[in-house]
Design a protein around this motif. Sequence first.
Motif, PDB file in Angstrom:
ATOM      1  N   ARG A   1       0.819  -1.087   0.249  1.00 30.67           N
ATOM      2  CA  ARG A   1       0.219  -0.038   0.137  1.00 30.67           C
ATOM      3  C   ARG A   1       0.937   1.179   0.039  1.00 30.67           C
ATOM      4  O   ARG A   1       1.911   1.332   0.658  1.00 30.67           O
ATOM      5  CB  ARG A   1      -0.921  -0.158   1.208  1.00 30.67           C
ATOM      6  CG  ARG A   1      -2.217  -1.077   1.021  1.00 30.67           C
ATOM      7  CD  ARG A   1      -2.883  -1.111   2.585  1.00 30.67           C
ATOM      8  NE  ARG A   1      -3.855  -1.799   2.261  1.00 30.67           N
ATOM      9  CZ  ARG A   1      -5.190  -1.524   2.070  1.00 30.67           C
ATOM     10  NH1 ARG A   1      -5.373  -0.351   1.719  1.00 30.67           N
ATOM     11  NH2 ARG A   1      -6.104  -2.606   1.958  1.00 30.67           N
ATOM     12  N   THR A   2       0.554   2.380  -0.709  1.00 31.89           N
ATOM     13  CA  THR A   2       1.117   3.356  -0.879  1.00 31.89           C
ATOM     14  C   THR A   2       0.926   4.526   0.515  1.00 31.89           C
ATOM     15  O   THR A   2       0.098   4.026   1.344  1.00 31.89           O
ATOM     16  CB  THR A   2       0.785   4.418  -2.165  1.00 31.89           C
ATOM     17  OG1 THR A   2      -0.489   4.516  -2.036  1.00 31.89           O
ATOM     18  CG2 THR A   2       0.839   3.535  -3.374  1.00 31.89           C
TER      19      THR A   2
ATOM     20  N   ASP B   1      -3.200   3.520  -1.331  1.00 32.11           N
ATOM     21  CA  ASP B   1      -3.603   2.896  -2.678  1.00 32.11           C
ATOM     22  C   ASP B   1      -3.095   1.370  -2.422  1.00 32.11           C
ATOM     23  O   ASP B   1      -2.152   1.296  -2.052  1.00 32.11           O
ATOM     24  CB  ASP B   1      -2.758   3.437  -3.849  1.00 32.11           C
ATOM     25  CG  ASP B   1      -3.221   5.080  -4.086  1.00 32.11           C
ATOM     26  OD1 ASP B   1      -4.210   5.341  -3.591  1.00 32.11           O
ATOM     27  OD2 ASP B   1      -2.594   5.703  -4.719  1.00 32.11           O
TER      28      ASP B   1
ATOM     29  N   CYS C   1      -1.870  -1.841  -4.171  1.00 31.24           N
ATOM     30  CA  CYS C   1      -0.763  -2.177  -5.300  1.00 31.24           C
ATOM     31  C   CYS C   1      -0.493  -3.530  -5.571  1.00 31.24           C
ATOM     32  O   CYS C   1      -0.155  -4.079  -4.255  1.00 31.24           O
ATOM     33  CB  CYS C   1       0.166  -0.834  -5.441  1.00 31.24           C
ATOM     34  SG  CYS C   1      -0.107   0.726  -5.295  1.00 31.24           S
TER      35      CYS C   1
ATOM     36  N   CYS D   1      -2.274  -0.430  -9.701  1.00 27.97           N
ATOM     37  CA  CYS D   1      -2.747   0.278  -8.210  1.00 27.97           C
ATOM     38  C   CYS D   1      -4.229   0.574  -8.273  1.00 27.97           C
ATOM     39  O   CYS D   1      -4.712   0.921  -9.380  1.00 27.97           O
ATOM     40  CB  CYS D   1      -1.926   1.344  -7.864  1.00 27.97           C
ATOM     41  SG  CYS D   1      -0.010   1.054  -7.291  1.00 27.97           S
TER      42      CYS D   1
ATOM     43  N   SER E   1      -7.268   3.045  -6.519  1.00 28.76           N
ATOM     44  CA  SER E   1      -7.290   4.179  -5.468  1.00 28.76           C
ATOM     45  C   SER E   1      -8.664   5.057  -5.643  1.00 28.76           C
ATOM     46  O   SER E   1      -8.878   5.700  -6.707  1.00 28.76           O
ATOM     47  CB  SER E   1      -6.039   5.135  -5.702  1.00 28.76           C
ATOM     48  OG  SER E   1      -6.342   6.292  -5.185  1.00 28.76           O
TER      49      SER E   1
ATOM     50  N   SER F   1      -8.024   3.232 -11.093  1.00 31.71           N
ATOM     51  CA  SER F   1      -6.785   2.352 -11.234  1.00 31.71           C
ATOM     52  C   SER F   1      -5.689   3.084 -12.091  1.00 31.71           C
ATOM     53  O   SER F   1      -6.118   3.705 -13.064  1.00 31.71           O
ATOM     54  CB  SER F   1      -7.167   1.076 -11.702  1.00 31.71           C
ATOM     55  OG  SER F   1      -7.819   0.801 -13.048  1.00 31.71           O
TER      56      SER F   1
END
Length: 204
Positions: free
Chosen positions: A36-37, A41, A43, A59, A61, A65
């Motif tokens: 995850r970012t 997000d 991923c 990803c 979000s 995407s």
Amino acid sequence: MRSFALLFLVVICGMGGLGQKLKPKKRSNGEEINFRTKTKDVCTMSISGDEEMKLRIECKSQGTSYWCEFTGKPSVCRAFRNNPKIYWNQIAVELRKLPHACESTEVLKTTMCQKAPTEALMKQIDAGMEPEDLVNQDESVQKTSTSMSGTGESSAEKIGKPPIKPTQHGQGSENETEAMKLAREHCWESLHGFCSYIIGIFRG
């Protein structure tokens, strides 16, 4: 003779062990790493290729995407050959620090291959973004059309109403005008008001 055979066996085993130490570990080709970012997000990293490897990041979000692809030859880095799994995990750790996994990431770097040749770096070659969720768009369009149809029906009802009939007040005004006309013709000027009133009673 027996001691020579024993010595020969020891040498063979030692060479086999040395060969195992020098043999590079199996690469993590086809492996997927989820992360995850910074902005949450979700991923996935997928790895493919042999000498020249390809990394794809996908990803999702908030209804959208995006994706990006990298290519490079990390195998020229000795540390990568020794443990490729740690290499990809280090890349995932760096991506977790970013709000967007594909923006501002033209080159992916790791601490274990800092001194490797530039061809070892994974460089971005392509990126893209999918449009917003079409289902949400359809729902907003349906709501808009429903509200417009409701407005149209109310307007039609207003238009379909029969015209308002003239009230008796208009007829009374005509009678008063006619009574005043007759009063001017047949009565003295000072009695016009009284005469028009009497004539209006008889005509009404």
